[in-house]
Design a protein around this motif. Sequence first.
Motif, short mmCIF file in Angstrom:
data_model
loop_
_atom_site.label_atom_id
_atom_site.label_comp_id
_atom_site.label_asym_id
_atom_site.label_seq_id
_atom_site.Cartn_x
_atom_site.Cartn_y
_atom_site.Cartn_z
N GLN A 1 1.00 -1.19 0.15
CA GLN A 1 -0.12 -0.06 0.23
C GLN A 1 0.94 1.37 0.00
N LYS B 1 -15.31 -0.17 -4.76
CA LYS B 1 -14.02 -0.28 -5.60
C LYS B 1 -13.11 -0.03 -4.52
N SER B 2 -13.57 1.15 -3.53
CA SER B 2 -12.71 1.33 -2.19
C SER B 2 -12.99 0.06 -1.26
N GLN C 1 -13.37 -2.98 -2.02
CA GLN C 1 -12.59 -4.04 -2.51
C GLN C 1 -11.13 -4.02 -2.22
N GLU C 2 -10.71 -2.62 -2.37
CA GLU C 2 -9.24 -2.34 -2.26
C GLU C 2 -8.99 -2.68 -0.57
N ASN C 3 -9.75 -2.34 0.09
CA ASN C 3 -9.53 -2.71 1.63
C ASN C 3 -9.39 -4.05 1.80
N ASP D 1 -8.69 -6.44 -0.54
CA ASP D 1 -7.51 -6.95 -1.25
C ASP D 1 -6.38 -6.43 -0.37
#
Length: 853
Positions: A75, A252-253, A255-257, A259
């Motif tokens: 990240q 999407k946010s 999903q990023e978390n 991931d």
Amino acid sequence: MNASVRLSMSSLRAHKRRFAGTFLAVFLGVAFLAGTLVMGDTLRANFDTMFGDATSGTDAVVRSADAITTPGESQGVRQPVSTALVKAVEQVPGVAVAAPSIQGAGQLVGANGEAIGGKGPPTLAGNWITDPELNPYRLAEGRTPARSGEVVVNRGAADKGHLKIGDTTTLRTPDPVKVTIVGLATFGGEDGMAQVTFTGMTQADAEKYLTAKPGEAATIQVRAGPGVSQQALVDRLTPVLPKGVEAITGQKSAQENTDMVSSQFLTVFTTFLLVFSGIALLVATFSIHNTFAIVIAQRTRENALLRALGASRRQVTAATVTEASGVAVTASAAGLAGGIGIAAGLKALFPAIGFPFPEGDLVIRTLSMVLPLAVGIIVCLGSALMPAVRAGRTAPLAALRETAVDQSGASRVRAVTGMALAAFATGATLTGVLISPSLLLAGLGAVLALVAFVVLGPVASSTAVRVLGSPLGRLRGVTGGLARRNALRSPRRTAATASALMIGVAVVSLFTVFGASLKATMDQTVSRSFAGDVAVSTPSFGAGGSGLSPRLAGAVGRLPEVDTAVGLGRGVAEVDGKGRALTVTDPIALARTFDLGTVHGSLTTLGTDGIAITKAEADRQHLTTGSKAQLAFTDGKKQTFTVRAVYGESELAGDYVITRSAWAPHRTQDADTLVAVSFKKGVSTAEGKAAVEQVATHYGNPQVQTRHEYAQSSAGGIDMMLTLVYALLALAVLIALLGIANTLTLAIHERTRELGLLRAVGQTRSQLRAMVRWESVLVAAFGTLGGLALGAFLGWVLVKASDGASDSAFAFALPPVQLVVVALVGVAAGALAGLRPARRAARLDVLRAIATE
């Protein structure tokens, strides 16, 4: 083929005990593999659900478009966005509510004065978003913060720190801030996001303690009005956002978390378990192969009679393969059920030991069931293939022989092949770690070394058992001598039985040696690089902890006992387009407290536009003193720096050093990771440490340690890793012990008549039990000795390969005490494995045993 199937099934029914060890070996290997896959699927799905529930009210997130990612981090660090954008965002059609989200590091101190969390997962602080739909945390008890100093904390953190509503405690930001808890919150219906802690403050407090200046936020959370989709909202927001700022959907946010958790923890966690599943299955392969090899050897006369009666080679081979298939399918199917049980047990176990995972049902995907089933069947059939082919080659005349015990072993071809493999493995390994550093070549040499050990096993077993068993004749008399001769009967069988344990012990030894080497490396690094007397640090690793107050070094430096106190802060920037970590410090004090090796140029003239770098990094970037390097910071600004110093060592100082004045315009939340302190002449370590500790209490009470204590605590995570490794490897050792026990059980069946004769000529039951147990101990001792040698060699290879692949110098260390403990455990395990076969042998009826064909 039907006749072969009927014959195989009748053989399995008649000799169920023969395959008990094989069944258990396949069952345990498949269960562990299936449990790992189910656990990984469940955690991913549960985290996905938790993040989805927590952020369900957020339809769009406005943030900086670019992130700077340093090596080793998944990240990146993003530039803050202006809170002034909130008004512009609220004017966009379709926006219902917009709120700034300010986030930074903040570590709570519990009721006992100890910091909460910090053992890997982040310890977060931020502003409490008043809109309940946009706030991922839900107020469960109490009220929201209304005045400065009031906070809401997640309930899991409060429970762990024994805090409750109304309590006053300290929040490290990293400067200590007195806060009063006015509310408890949940995240996605849970008391917290695993071990992540969160402290919600007023927006004014968050801006004051977590940002470089007011008016900055990490992101802006946006909720859409009725009938506006997330993508439509993002499309409307994009045109009004300034350059360098982007909008993404809430989905999407989330999903990023997910991931982020997956890449930082779940992938590592499941990969770690899968590696040990593979080791367990590898050990099981040896046990399964050995079982079928012994059974086929014992059924030589039976197979020969079948050939004499007209059975073809193919039919005899097919009958054995069918037998193996029956064991493989039933054991693998049972292993799937066992794997689901293991996953359920792990899911319940982790919260009990303080690592809560999100609630949710087990997720069982098709691949997680099909893959372990296929692997179990393939491993079992592959292990039984060679014995099955050997069974098909049985000559009809073998039916006339008295016995058909496997006596093969130390052939000249095997010895020559094994020695050639060992020589090639040694050459490849030495080349890969010493001459031309190559992880691929070193890894190839390590694999070949393992193969060489297995091939040479029967050759070495005779000599090893003679040497290891030589004291038995003197200590245990005839009983010990018989145990030694029994272990010498079939070198191949002894080696195959010991090989499973050898692999388990080798992996244990490998990690033991590598762990000891990491500790020695850390101690060496601190001793070589750190010239100070004490170090002030926070007991955290990973993303946890809040660091140290940048004001601490100055306060400590003003003590009359202290000569120099230097704080090491951390920054990030892109150096000529590549993300790099920066050490933010006073370079003059740094040189007085740390050994930087040979320094070319001057550390005293860095100023606001100079930078110092290591020689290794200078060579990589083709820089030297006087060269120009462009740094791009997270605030979007770029600045050209002059390389004013090139230094040799980098273990603790880092690869890039800039001054605090150069970093100040670009900093976000400022913190030090370490404060190194040197005392004046005549000041004892105890006296100086006590003075530093008194000052440290006013800055969140971080740890003050001597150089040795600092080196030990820096390597503290290694012991935790080794504990987990040993716990997981216990499964491989258990499978190896099942193999030893199964081999001895089959050997007792094979030697029934002989054992009856021994009893008839006066051997007592206790002597017979001792003979079988000592045979088991000899086999285990041979496997343990080989495992220790192989593990120490592979540990050396891993250390040297890591040394070649890293800028830091790795130290190789053999821990004698731990290796002796491993050896004793291996031998004791052999004695344990022989208990049941020994009892079974002692129960044989003498007359029936003598009458056995």
